[in-house]
Every structure is written in structure tokens, then in C-alpha cells.
Design a protein around this motif. Sequence first.
Motif, PDB file in Angstrom:
ATOM      1  N   GLY A  69       0.788  -1.228   0.000  1.00 27.76           N
ATOM      2  CA  GLY A  69       0.000   0.000   0.000  1.00 27.76           C
ATOM      3  C   GLY A  69       0.821   1.278   0.000  1.00 27.76           C
ATOM      4  O   GLY A  69       0.300   2.348   0.301  1.00 27.76           O
ATOM      5  N   VAL A  70       2.108   1.171  -0.298  1.00 20.99           N
ATOM      6  CA  VAL A  70       2.934   2.375  -0.382  1.00 20.99           C
ATOM      7  C   VAL A  70       3.614   2.420  -1.748  1.00 20.99           C
ATOM      8  O   VAL A  70       3.764   1.404  -2.412  1.00 20.99           O
ATOM      9  N   THR A  71       4.013   3.620  -2.168  1.00 21.91           N
ATOM     10  CA  THR A  71       4.712   3.793  -3.433  1.00 21.91           C
ATOM     11  C   THR A  71       6.206   3.650  -3.173  1.00 21.91           C
ATOM     12  O   THR A  71       6.731   4.294  -2.266  1.00 21.91           O
ATOM     13  N   CYS A  72       6.891   2.810  -3.952  1.00 28.94           N
ATOM     14  CA  CYS A  72       8.340   2.635  -3.775  1.00 28.94           C
ATOM     15  C   CYS A  72       9.087   3.198  -4.981  1.00 28.94           C
ATOM     16  O   CYS A  72       8.708   2.939  -6.121  1.00 28.94           O
ATOM     17  N   VAL A  73      10.133   3.973  -4.711  1.00 25.06           N
ATOM     18  CA  VAL A  73      10.969   4.518  -5.796  1.00 25.06           C
ATOM     19  C   VAL A  73      12.440   4.350  -5.406  1.00 25.06           C
ATOM     20  O   VAL A  73      12.767   4.169  -4.238  1.00 25.06           O
ATOM     21  N   ALA A  74      13.312   4.425  -6.412  1.00 23.76           N
ATOM     22  CA  ALA A  74      14.756   4.313  -6.161  1.00 23.76           C
ATOM     23  C   ALA A  74      15.319   5.662  -5.749  1.00 23.76           C
ATOM     24  O   ALA A  74      14.880   6.714  -6.227  1.00 23.76           O
ATOM     25  N   GLY A  75      16.291   5.620  -4.833  1.00 18.60           N
ATOM     26  CA  GLY A  75      16.900   6.850  -4.332  1.00 18.60           C
ATOM     27  C   GLY A  75      18.137   7.247  -5.114  1.00 18.60           C
ATOM     28  O   GLY A  75      18.396   6.733  -6.205  1.00 18.60           O
ATOM     29  N   GLY A  76      18.903   8.174  -4.531  1.00 17.89           N
ATOM     30  CA  GLY A  76      20.092   8.686  -5.200  1.00 17.89           C
ATOM     31  C   GLY A  76      21.316   8.563  -4.322  1.00 17.89           C
ATOM     32  O   GLY A  76      21.282   7.928  -3.258  1.00 17.89           O
ATOM     33  N   ASP A  77      22.403   9.199  -4.761  1.00 20.19           N
ATOM     34  CA  ASP A  77      23.687   9.072  -4.062  1.00 20.19           C
ATOM     35  C   ASP A  77      23.695   9.784  -2.713  1.00 20.19           C
ATOM     36  O   ASP A  77      24.425   9.395  -1.808  1.00 20.19           O
ATOM     37  N   THR A  78      22.930  10.853  -2.584  1.00 16.87           N
ATOM     38  CA  THR A  78      22.905  11.598  -1.316  1.00 16.87           C
ATOM     39  C   THR A  78      21.472  11.616  -0.776  1.00 16.87           C
ATOM     40  O   THR A  78      20.514  11.365  -1.512  1.00 16.87           O
ATOM     41  N   ARG A  79      21.365  11.950   0.521  1.00 20.54           N
ATOM     42  CA  ARG A  79      20.028  12.022   1.113  1.00 20.54           C
ATOM     43  C   ARG A  79      19.164  13.022   0.360  1.00 20.54           C
ATOM     44  O   ARG A  79      17.972  12.767   0.120  1.00 20.54           O
ATOM     45  N   SER A  80      19.728  14.170  -0.009  1.00 21.74           N
ATOM     46  CA  SER A  80      18.930  15.171  -0.732  1.00 21.74           C
ATOM     47  C   SER A  80      18.439  14.630  -2.072  1.00 21.74           C
ATOM     48  O   SER A  80      17.299  14.883  -2.467  1.00 21.74           O
ATOM     49  N   ASP A  81      19.291  13.868  -2.786  1.00 17.79           N
ATOM     50  CA  ASP A  81      18.856  13.236  -4.046  1.00 17.79           C
ATOM     51  C   ASP A  81      17.672  12.306  -3.771  1.00 17.79           C
ATOM     52  O   ASP A  81      16.719  12.237  -4.560  1.00 17.79           O
ATOM     53  N   SER A  82      17.761  11.590  -2.653  1.00 16.36           N
ATOM     54  CA  SER A  82      16.688  10.638  -2.320  1.00 16.36           C
ATOM     55  C   SER A  82      15.390  11.370  -1.974  1.00 16.36           C
ATOM     56  O   SER A  82      14.308  10.935  -2.354  1.00 16.36           O
TER      57      SER A  82
END
Length: 217
Positions: A69-82
Amino acid sequence: MPAAAPVWTIVVAAGNGTRFGGEVPKQFLEISGRTVLTWSVNTAASATDGVVVVLPQQHLAGAEQFLEGVTCVAGGDTRSDSVRAGLAAVPQDAAVVVVHDAARPVASAALYGRAIAAIHHGADAATPVVSVVDTIRTVDGQMVDRDKLRAVQTPQAFRASILRRVHESEPEATDDAGLIAQAAGTVVTVAGERWNIKLTEPADLAVIAGLLNEQIQ
Ligand code: CTP
Ligand code: MG
């Protein structure tokens, strides 16, 4: 802003957990039958209308299976990218966006409530803070007045339009509320929670396990 306008949470869980170490990133460790990430997501889901979980690319398929029931996406190299990757998946009609570290599984729904209420009362950003209990000195021996210091936690809540705007220039920060302050937005603090600690080093695990165990009793 109407109190009924949708509130979404981005749970950032795309880090490597370098300081913690181990075979899998710390957010995938199991405590009392569920992962640290699931503990965090469950509270976010109980406190807000929708949840986006940001995961390491290589864990996306595996984690989606146990996150319902949640949307999942891929993050990035830094927390801000994520955070930006998560923000891109938050529906446009969301009025308030909460950003939470998956590595803080003990944060309560009441804490979400305090941060979100501050946005409904007119702030652009709301961040939980706690006082610093240790005596603090710099590495070169200068004493620092701890009464002037506050430790910043998540969940942090934001007026959605402002969070989107400050991220347009792709800034880097470990703390989104700081970005709003730099952009001259109104940032308020709300009372954080003493035990809302971030799973960072192996020694934190036993403390967090004890706290979560208490919750299921
Ligand atoms: N995070 C993320 N994407 C990144 C880096 C961090 O989503 N590129 C998330 C982490 O998964 C964590 C939260 O941001 O839930 C807070 O970061 P931190 O505790 O520093 O986790 P890590 O960056 O994974 O750990 P370390 O700094 O020790 O590598
Ligand atoms: Mg980090």
C-alpha cells in the motif's frame, strides 16, 4: 490551508549505512518481527494519508514485496537526491509533505501530529528538536554552551509547494528544514522525542530494539 488537504510522507531509506556496517543496510535489519524500515513506514502510514518509500535501486524489487500500500521509488547518491526522488512521486495535490528517516523507527504518530499541526498553523517547515544532554566541546578543546544547541530529528513537515521549490536547484543538506530557513521560509520547532534516536552505529541497535519491544507489549 484546509485541514483535510492530503498529507504525504517520504520515508528515505536509500542509504548504505556506512557507519553501521554489515551485510545489508541498517534499515533492513529485523527487530521484533519486522524490519526497521517497516516500523518506520507503519507509523508514517498511520499518521498521514500516503507514503512514498525511497529505496536503494538494488533493494527496490525485494522491499516492494513486504511493503504493502505504499509507493516505492529508487533513491540517489545523497540524502537530498533521495528526498527529490521521493518528492517526484508525491501526488501534486499533497498540501503537506513530511520527510522521515527510515533509520528512526521509534518516532511516534503523535510527533508527526505536532509537526503537521505547525504547518496547518502557518509555518513553512516544522522540525522536531531536543535539547543536548551531554557537555559539548569542539575537537580543539573549545567548550560550547549546550543551552544554545538543539539536536534536530525527523519527521520534519513542510508546506509541499515550498519543499518542491527549494529542491528545484538540487541543493545538498542532511536537513530539509535548514534549506527552508536559507530560503527565508518560516521554520518552527516542535518538541522532539528523547528516544527518537537514529540507528547509526551498531551500539544503537540494542537500545532501539528495547524501545520497539516495549511498543508491542
Ligand atoms: N538516505 C537516503 N539516501 C541516501 C543517504 C541516506 O535515503 N543517499 C537515508 C538513510 O537511508 C536514512 C536517512 O537518510 O534513513 C538518514 O541518513 P543516515 O542515518 O546518515 O543513513 P546512511 O546515510 O545510510 O548512513 P551512513 O551516513 O552511516 O552511511
Ligand atoms: Mg548518511
